[in-house]
Scaffold this motif. Structure first.
Motif, PDB file in Angstrom:
ATOM      1  N   LEU A  12      -5.395  -6.154   1.380  1.00  6.42           N
ATOM      2  CA  LEU A  12      -4.312  -5.577   2.161  1.00  6.42           C
ATOM      3  C   LEU A  12      -3.386  -6.678   2.643  1.00  6.42           C
ATOM      4  O   LEU A  12      -3.822  -7.778   2.948  1.00  6.42           O
ATOM      5  CB  LEU A  12      -4.864  -4.820   3.360  1.00  6.42           C
ATOM      6  CG  LEU A  12      -5.676  -3.563   3.038  1.00  6.42           C
ATOM      7  CD1 LEU A  12      -6.239  -2.977   4.325  1.00  6.42           C
ATOM      8  CD2 LEU A  12      -4.836  -2.543   2.326  1.00  6.42           C
ATOM      9  N   THR A  13      -2.124  -6.360   2.723  1.00  7.02           N
ATOM     10  CA  THR A  13      -1.137  -7.315   3.200  1.00  7.02           C
ATOM     11  C   THR A  13      -0.382  -6.697   4.356  1.00  7.02           C
ATOM     12  O   THR A  13      -0.012  -5.524   4.313  1.00  7.02           O
ATOM     13  CB  THR A  13      -0.150  -7.678   2.073  1.00  7.02           C
ATOM     14  OG1 THR A  13      -0.892  -8.246   0.999  1.00  7.02           O
ATOM     15  CG2 THR A  13       0.871  -8.665   2.558  1.00  7.02           C
ATOM     16  N   ARG A  24       4.507   2.599   2.768  1.00  8.88           N
ATOM     17  CA  ARG A  24       3.628   2.731   1.611  1.00  8.88           C
ATOM     18  C   ARG A  24       3.520   1.395   0.887  1.00  8.88           C
ATOM     19  O   ARG A  24       4.497   0.676   0.756  1.00  8.88           O
ATOM     20  CB  ARG A  24       4.170   3.781   0.665  1.00  8.88           C
ATOM     21  CG  ARG A  24       4.125   5.163   1.264  1.00  8.88           C
ATOM     22  CD  ARG A  24       4.415   6.193   0.187  1.00  8.88           C
ATOM     23  NE  ARG A  24       4.349   7.518   0.747  1.00  8.88           N
ATOM     24  CZ  ARG A  24       3.241   8.252   0.764  1.00  8.88           C
ATOM     25  NH1 ARG A  24       2.134   7.797   0.245  1.00  8.88           N
ATOM     26  NH2 ARG A  24       3.253   9.455   1.285  1.00  8.88           N
ATOM     27  N   ALA A  25       2.330   1.113   0.413  1.00  9.66           N
ATOM     28  CA  ALA A  25       2.088  -0.080  -0.387  1.00  9.66           C
ATOM     29  C   ALA A  25       1.159   0.318  -1.529  1.00  9.66           C
ATOM     30  O   ALA A  25       0.176   1.021  -1.304  1.00  9.66           O
ATOM     31  CB  ALA A  25       1.454  -1.178   0.453  1.00  9.66           C
ATOM     32  N   ARG A  27      -1.755   0.360  -4.232  1.00  7.35           N
ATOM     33  CA  ARG A  27      -3.130  -0.159  -4.247  1.00  7.35           C
ATOM     34  C   ARG A  27      -3.754   0.209  -5.582  1.00  7.35           C
ATOM     35  O   ARG A  27      -3.769   1.370  -5.969  1.00  7.35           O
ATOM     36  CB  ARG A  27      -3.924   0.457  -3.104  1.00  7.35           C
ATOM     37  CG  ARG A  27      -5.379   0.073  -3.111  1.00  7.35           C
ATOM     38  CD  ARG A  27      -5.673  -0.841  -1.965  1.00  7.35           C
ATOM     39  NE  ARG A  27      -7.112  -1.008  -1.854  1.00  7.35           N
ATOM     40  CZ  ARG A  27      -7.664  -2.176  -1.725  1.00  7.35           C
ATOM     41  NH1 ARG A  27      -6.912  -3.239  -1.650  1.00  7.35           N
ATOM     42  NH2 ARG A  27      -8.961  -2.285  -1.627  1.00  7.35           N
ATOM     43  N   ALA A 140       1.436 -10.364  -3.439  1.00  2.00           N
ATOM     44  CA  ALA A 140       0.981  -9.205  -2.676  1.00  2.00           C
ATOM     45  C   ALA A 140       1.735  -7.941  -3.076  1.00  2.00           C
ATOM     46  O   ALA A 140       2.799  -7.996  -3.683  1.00  2.00           O
ATOM     47  CB  ALA A 140       1.160  -9.464  -1.184  1.00  2.00           C
ATOM     48  N   ILE A 141       1.169  -6.826  -2.694  1.00  2.00           N
ATOM     49  CA  ILE A 141       1.747  -5.504  -2.920  1.00  2.00           C
ATOM     50  C   ILE A 141       2.219  -5.370  -4.363  1.00  2.00           C
ATOM     51  O   ILE A 141       3.353  -5.056  -4.653  1.00  2.00           O
ATOM     52  CB  ILE A 141       2.883  -5.207  -1.908  1.00  2.00           C
ATOM     53  CG1 ILE A 141       2.405  -5.479  -0.490  1.00  2.00           C
ATOM     54  CG2 ILE A 141       3.335  -3.759  -2.019  1.00  2.00           C
ATOM     55  CD1 ILE A 141       3.463  -5.263   0.576  1.00  2.00           C
ATOM     56  N   SER A 142       1.302  -5.641  -5.270  1.00  2.00           N
ATOM     57  CA  SER A 142       1.597  -5.570  -6.705  1.00  2.00           C
ATOM     58  C   SER A 142       0.529  -4.767  -7.405  1.00  2.00           C
ATOM     59  O   SER A 142      -0.645  -4.837  -7.058  1.00  2.00           O
ATOM     60  CB  SER A 142       1.626  -6.973  -7.312  1.00  2.00           C
ATOM     61  OG  SER A 142       2.606  -7.771  -6.703  1.00  2.00           O
TER      62      SER A 142
END
Length: 180
Positions: A12-13, A24-25, A27, A140-142
């Motif tokens: 998590l970032t 929203r991110a 996952r 991150a968030i990729s």
């Protein structure tokens, strides 16, 4: 010297968001990783890294060999008021406490020395700050489509970091470790 796992099933970032909102991110729930091995010379702003599919003593040996090949280039950059091993290029490597760093007797090239840190002391290893920086800025968030996409992202992030000597120095320097 240290390593970081990058890939699917990421961590998590934290991001800035308006109070009361839940941004929203993405996952990913697949399980594939690449391991980014990195070493830096904070005083010279130099960095060398490898992206490998696994962590083991063999992976560490490959990373030590890569560092060894680059030591002469690092030493070629001058440091004011400091001369270390003037007759031959030499580097002191600080491995983190991972088990494969000391298991099965790693092959340490002649121009490298290992300095083992006390247990549970990542704040003493300048490379540990890099992983947070790379994740915050490029990893991150990729959601990665494939293993090759993970490797490409790791290579791109490391190269952007390693090609900026000022950033390498600012992230990895410790005020208490400066030579005066």
């Amino acid at each position: 010297m240290a390593d970081a796992r990058v890939g699917q099933q990421g961590t998590l970032t934290r991001i800035w968001a308006k109070r009361g909102t839940r941004p929203r991110a993405p996952r990913d729930t697949r399980y594939q990783w690449a391991y980014l091995f990195g070493a830096v010379c904070p005083a010279r702003g130099a960095a060398v890294g490898l992206v490998l599919p696994f962590v083991s003593t063999e992976a560490m040996n490959a990373h030590l060999a890569e560092i060894s090949r680059n030591v002469a280039a690092f030493v070629g950059k001058t440091i004011p008021r400091m001369v270390l091993f003037p007759s031959s290029p030499h580097a002191v490597i600080i491995p983190d406490g991972a088990g494969w760093h000391g298991a099965n007797a790693p092959v340490v090239p002649d121009n490298l020395s290992l300095l083992t840190l006390p247990s549970y002391s990542p704040e003493l290893n300048p490379v540990e700050n890099i992983w947070q920086y790379l994740r915050a800025n490029w990893l991150a968030i990729s959601v990665f489509d494939s293993y090759d996409a993970i490797v490409d992202a790791c290579c791109a992030a490391w190269n952007r970091f390693a090609n900026d000597p000022k950033t390498v120095t600012s992230i990895t320097s410790r005020a208490w470790a400066q030579v005066s």
